[in-house]
Each structure stands twice: as structure tokens, then as C-alpha cells.
Design an enzyme around this catalytic site. Structure first.
Site, PDB file in Angstrom:
ATOM      1  N   LYS A  79      -1.892   6.652 -11.901  1.00 43.53           N
ATOM      2  CA  LYS A  79      -1.682   7.094 -10.522  1.00 43.53           C
ATOM      3  C   LYS A  79      -0.428   6.398 -10.000  1.00 43.53           C
ATOM      4  CE  LYS A  79      -4.088   7.460  -6.055  1.00 43.53           C
ATOM      5  NZ  LYS A  79      -5.350   7.232  -5.307  1.00 43.53           N
ATOM      6  N   SER A 154      -7.469  11.287  -2.994  1.00 46.41           N
ATOM      7  CA  SER A 154      -6.037  11.236  -3.164  1.00 46.41           C
ATOM      8  C   SER A 154      -5.579  11.202  -4.621  1.00 46.41           C
ATOM      9  CB  SER A 154      -5.484   9.999  -2.439  1.00 46.41           C
ATOM     10  OG  SER A 154      -5.934   8.820  -3.072  1.00 46.41           O
ATOM     11  N   SER A 178     -11.448   8.588  -3.350  1.00 53.21           N
ATOM     12  CA  SER A 178     -10.290   9.163  -4.037  1.00 53.21           C
ATOM     13  C   SER A 178     -10.362   9.207  -5.556  1.00 53.21           C
ATOM     14  CB  SER A 178      -9.019   8.427  -3.626  1.00 53.21           C
ATOM     15  OG  SER A 178      -8.607   8.881  -2.368  1.00 53.21           O
TER      16      SER A 178
HETATM   17  N1  GLN Z   1     -10.103  11.041   1.752  1.00 52.39           N
HETATM   18  C1  GLN Z   1     -10.190   9.693   2.177  1.00 52.39           C
HETATM   19  C2  GLN Z   1      -9.035   9.337   3.087  1.00 52.39           C
HETATM   20  O1  GLN Z   1      -8.250  10.194   3.313  1.00 52.39           O
HETATM   21  C3  GLN Z   1     -10.253   8.748   0.984  1.00 52.39           C
HETATM   22  C4  GLN Z   1      -8.943   8.404   0.419  1.00 52.39           C
HETATM   23  C5  GLN Z   1      -9.003   7.355  -0.661  1.00 52.39           C
HETATM   24  O2  GLN Z   1     -10.047   7.029  -1.211  1.00 52.39           O
HETATM   25  N2  GLN Z   1      -7.858   6.779  -0.950  1.00 52.39           N
HETATM   26  O3  GLN Z   1      -8.903   8.240   3.551  1.00 52.39           O
END
Ligand code: GLN
Length: 492
Positions: A79, A154, A178
Site C-alpha cells: 500500500k 482505503s 480499510s
Molecule cells: N472508511 C473509513 C474512513 O474513511 C476507514 C478508513 C481506514 O481504515 N483507513 O475513515
């Protein structure tokens, strides 16, 4: 061999050790697939072909010399939130479009030490804020099951790359889902470890009390191999725990499904917006686990309604603080021709950050400001403790807790949900981060449009082995995890 991308991590490990194929052949094979298919999937921000081939040659030499680990020569995608020395690390942001880290994240360094070959860096929502990967400066990534849909976020690039067979496994990070939600949207297995299990050193910070790295792969077994590399104490991260790691591969059959008590939170299955197909597939998977000997126990998680408001105060508050370092002065994007210092700060941040990141900085700054701090941030911290206690109470009577990973399957690209609609989609994943617990997603079937559905199992602290083991046994008895996405199937 033409089907190297079909092999599991164990098969890759054995094939490399037995000289059935070389790491160079394997790496070239993946690079060819990326060149051919990633114009459609758009999972990679940076492909590091030259470096990958050099690492592959070094791996082949190590295998010949008898100094290889189980993973020497196996390719991986990281990532683009993990710092890689000498290779651009963007976190999906224009702010870091020119950022080349002078050091490797601990997770990346451990991977290199284990002999993994880095294929490249994969796409993500900007600074890991989002659930679709559309919040990336580099554009949307497509879901390999249906290119008109998002892969989730994400860690959407990680999920899409693995699901399209453009990497055998990948790293992800999970601040509020995410790893688990994109794994669910792309039919993969993804593990969010307990807070402190994996080093955050060199992992670009979003919300530091919630952020945690973990593996994303096609099966629990594949995840276990990567956990063996990622997990462990790191003196460079003060929040990483000094606690022995398990051998996650050796423990894959270590937990008996027979007699396992699985908690089913009443509140979770009555959430407005829970898709009927998702609910049905999750219930079928629980029935299967029951047939395998598990006991389903109805439980209460009374704080469910507080999850979204609590997370969406704490995460933006921490983000507003973490992202204050991007000032146009030290590193990252710098606005041109500033008239004075204030203009430099303002325009660098306005031009360098995307809309969602700016929204969260505003929310977080507001919640932390004098006069509002007690009413919002302190209150949210108190509620966070109650959410944790709710889970701990549940774990007095059950071993794991079951939930959907997300209320729906993958959204269409460009669906353009409002921020609140988007945030509500995180209902099943964010409490786990607020409590610091481990949780896993496993694919358990499809909706009417043939998009994957995921089952989430939440464990007590440090129960990563147990979660991997339960999913591994489920995967021995079922074949959902062997199904391939459309684009992978057409390009077998
Ligand atoms: N969808 C969640 C957010 O937008 C989780 C994102 C994440 O785990 N980095 O914060």
C-alpha cells in the site's frame, strides 16, 4: 508455466524452494500481467519493475545458497502508505506526489529481510480517508469483479491488485475498516491485527490511536504467511507491544471450530441499510460454521449507535493533528510564488489536500478547539471506553463475534454518496479500531450482481491465530475463496 498467478503462497514457497520456477520467472510473470491488465484495474501507483527483477535475482541466489526463508522470492505489493526508501510514497495525495522517503517502513524492511520482492506501490484513498479509493489524487481503482464498481477503501489498490492476480498478496492498513472492507468488496481474506501487533514505523499516519497494518490475500493461509513477516515488537514504534508473536502458519489448525462460541450481536443484523443479500450470505456462512461444530450465541452490543459519531470525531481529530506537518516548508507539495509565510501555508494545504482530507481536518480542528474540546473530543473518548467495555463483556461469554464487514457490496464508481451516507457504511468495522481488537474478513458468497460478500469475525486481544485458524478451516470446507474475479478469469 503460465498459471503462476494461480498458486497460493505455500505453493509459491514450495515451488521456489524446489526449483520448479525461479523468482525471476515468477516476478516477470506478474510484471507482464500488470502491464497487460492494470490499464483497466488501475491498482498500481508505481510499478518498480527494475528493482523487483534485481530483488528476484538476489532471491534466486539466496535460494541456491540455502539461505532462503519461506518467502524468499515471493512478490508483494505494498500500500502506498508504507515508506519505501528511494521509491515514491504518495499516500494517494498530491501533497506527497514528489515524496521519496529516505528510509523503509519497518513492515517493508521486514519484508525485504524475508526475501519478498516488491512489485510496486498500490493505490489508496488520500491519507487512507475513504471507503472507495476514489479519494485518490491518482484516480479511481476498479473492482476486478466488475470494473464499473469500486474496490472499496482505503486499501482499494491492495485489494484490486490481489483480486485481479496482479500480486499474490499485499499489505494494507486499517484505521476504521480499510483492510476488511476492501477485502470484502473484492472477495479476499484480510486481517486487521490487534493495535500494537504490527509496527506503525514508516506508515504514514492518519489517526495514530487507530492505525494498524495487516495482510490482504486470497486465503487465511496466505495471510498467515504475511503475518509471520509483519508482526512483532519494534523499538521504533512506542505503541508496538513487547509480546511474543505466534507462528501464524503453524497455528492454522490450532483452534477447534467444534465448540467455538460465535456471538451474533442482535443490533448488527437490524441496521437500516443492511443489504438483504449481504445479510443472507453472512447468515449462510454462520450456518456452515454451525454445521462444522460452532455454537451461535445471540449477544448484545448496546453501543452500536454510537460507533459512527464516536469514530468520526476521534479519527478526524487525530488526523487534523497528524496532517499539520504538511506545511509546504519541510517536505511535500509547495505552492508557487507565495506572497508571505501565511500564504505559503494556506495555498500549499489548499492545493495539496483533496476535498475529503480538508473536510476531516476542519471537523477535527473544530472538535479539538478551545471551548469545544470537552463537549466533543473528551466525550468521544469516554464513549470509546464504553464501546470497548461492551466488547469485553461480550467476550466473557463468546470466543469470537460475527458481523458483516460492510452493509452493502461494492458501490458503483462515481455513485457520489454524501459524506454521511459514506460514513454510515463503516458501521461494522470502526468499533473494532476504537477498541483496538483484531478482526478478519473472509469471502462467503455473492450478491445478485455477482459482487462478493464478506463475513467479519472479531476476536479478543491477540487472537490473530485463532481468527486465521477459524477462517482457514472454513476455507477447507468451502470454496468461496477460490473463486476468481471476472478480469482474472478472462485472463487466466
Ligand atoms: N472508511 C473509513 C474512513 O474513511 C476507514 C478508513 C481506514 O481504515 N483507513 O475513515
Amino acid at each position: 508455466m503460465t498459471d503462476l498467478h494461480r498458486l497460493s503462497i505455500r505453493e509459491l514457497s514450495e515451488g521456489l524452494a524446489g526449483a520448479k520456477f525461479s523468482s525471476r520467472e515468477l516476478t516477470e510473470h506478474y510484471l507482464k500481467r500488470i502491464a497487460k491488465l492494470d490499464t483497466q484495474v488501475k491498482s498500481y501507483v508505481t510499478v518498480t519493475a527494475e528493482q523487483a527483477l534485481a530483488q528476484a535475482d538476489a532471491a534466486d541466489a539466496a535460494i541456491k545458497a540455502g539461505t532462503a526463508t519461506a518467502l524468499t522470492g515471493v512478490p508483494i505489493a505494498h500500500k502506498d502508505i508504507f515508506c519505501t526508501q528511494g521509491i515514491k510514497t504518495t499516500a494517494g495525495s498530491k501533497m506527497l506526489d514528489n515524496f521519496i522517503s529516505p528510509y523503509d517502513a519497518t513492515v517493508v524492511a521486514k519484508g525485504r529481510a524475508a526475501g519478498l520482492v516488491t512489485l510496486g506501490k498500490v493505490n489508496m484513498d488520500e491519507f487512507a480517508m475513504g471507503s472507495t479509493s476514489e479519494n485518490s489524487f491518482y484516480g479511481a481503482t476498479a473492482n476486478p469483479w466488475n470494473l464499473g464498481h469500486v474496490p472499496g477503501g482505503s486499501s482499494g489498490g491492495s485489494a484490486a491488485a490481489v483480486s485481479a492476480d496482479l500480486a499474490p498478496f499485499a499489505t494494507g492498513t486499517d484505521t476504521g475498516g480499510s483492510i476488511r472492507q476492501p477485502a470484502s468488496f473484492c472477495g479476499l481474506t484480510g486481517l486487521k491485527p490487534s493495535y500494537g501487533r504490527v509496527s506503525r514505523f514508516g506508515m504514514i499516519a492518519y489517526a495514530s490511536s487507530l492505525d494498524q497494518g495487516g495482510p490482504m490475500a486470497r486465503s487465511a493461509e496466505d495471510c498467515a504467511y504475511l503475518m509471520n513477516v509483519m508482526a512483532g515488537h519494534d523499538a521504533k514504534d512506542s505503541t508496538s507491544v513487547e509480546k511474543d508473536v505466534d507462528d501464524y502458519v503453524a497455528n492454522l489448525n490450532g483452534t477447534a471450530v467444534k465448540g467455538l462460541r460465535i456471538g451474533i450481536p442482535k443490533q448488527y443484523f437490524n441496521v437500516a441499510g443492511l443489504d438483504a443479500d449481504v445479510k443472507a450470505r453472512v447468515e449462510e456462512s454462520l450456518k456452515k460454521l454451525e454445521e462444522m461444530g460452532a455454537t451461535l450465541v445471540e449477544i448484545d452490543l448496546n453501543m452500536t449507535e454510537a460507533y459512527v459519531p464516536t469514530y468520526y470525531l476521534i479519527a478526524p481529530a487525530e488526523a487534523s493533528s497528524n496532517l499539520s506537518r504538511y506545511d509546504g516548508v519541510r517536505y511535500g507539495y509547495r505552492a508557487e510564488n507565495p506572497v508571505d509565510l501565511m500564504d505559503l501555508y494556506k495555498r500549499s494545504r489548499s492545493e495539496g489536500f483533496g476535498a475529503e482530507v480538508q473536510r476531516r481536518i476542519l471537523i477535527g480542528t473544530y472538535a479539538l478547539s478551545a471551548g469545544y474540546y470537552d463537549a466533543y473530543y473528551v466525550k468521544a473518548q469516554k464513549v470509546r471506553r464504553l464501546i470497548q467495555q461492551d466488547f469485553l463483556k461480550a467476550f466473557e461469554s463468546v470466543d469470537v463475534i460475527a458481523a458483516p464487514a460492510a452493509p452493502t457490496t461494492a458501490y458503483k464508481i462515481g455513485a457520489n454518496l454524501s459524506p454521511v451516507e459514506m460514513y454510515l457504511g463503516d458501521i461494522y468495522t470502526i468499533a473494532v479500531n476504537l477498541a483496538g481488537l483484531p478482526a478478519i474478513n473472509a469471502p462467503v458468497g455473492f450478491d445478485k450482481d455477482n459482487l462478493p460478500v464478506g463475513l467479519q469475525l472479531i476476536g479478543n486481544y491477540w487472537s490473530e491465530s485463532q481468527l486465521l485458524s477459524v477462517v482457514h478451516q472454513y476455507q477447507q470446507a468451502t470454496d468461496w475463496h477460490t473463486k476468481r474475479a471476472a478480469i482474472a478469469e478472462e485472463n487466466a
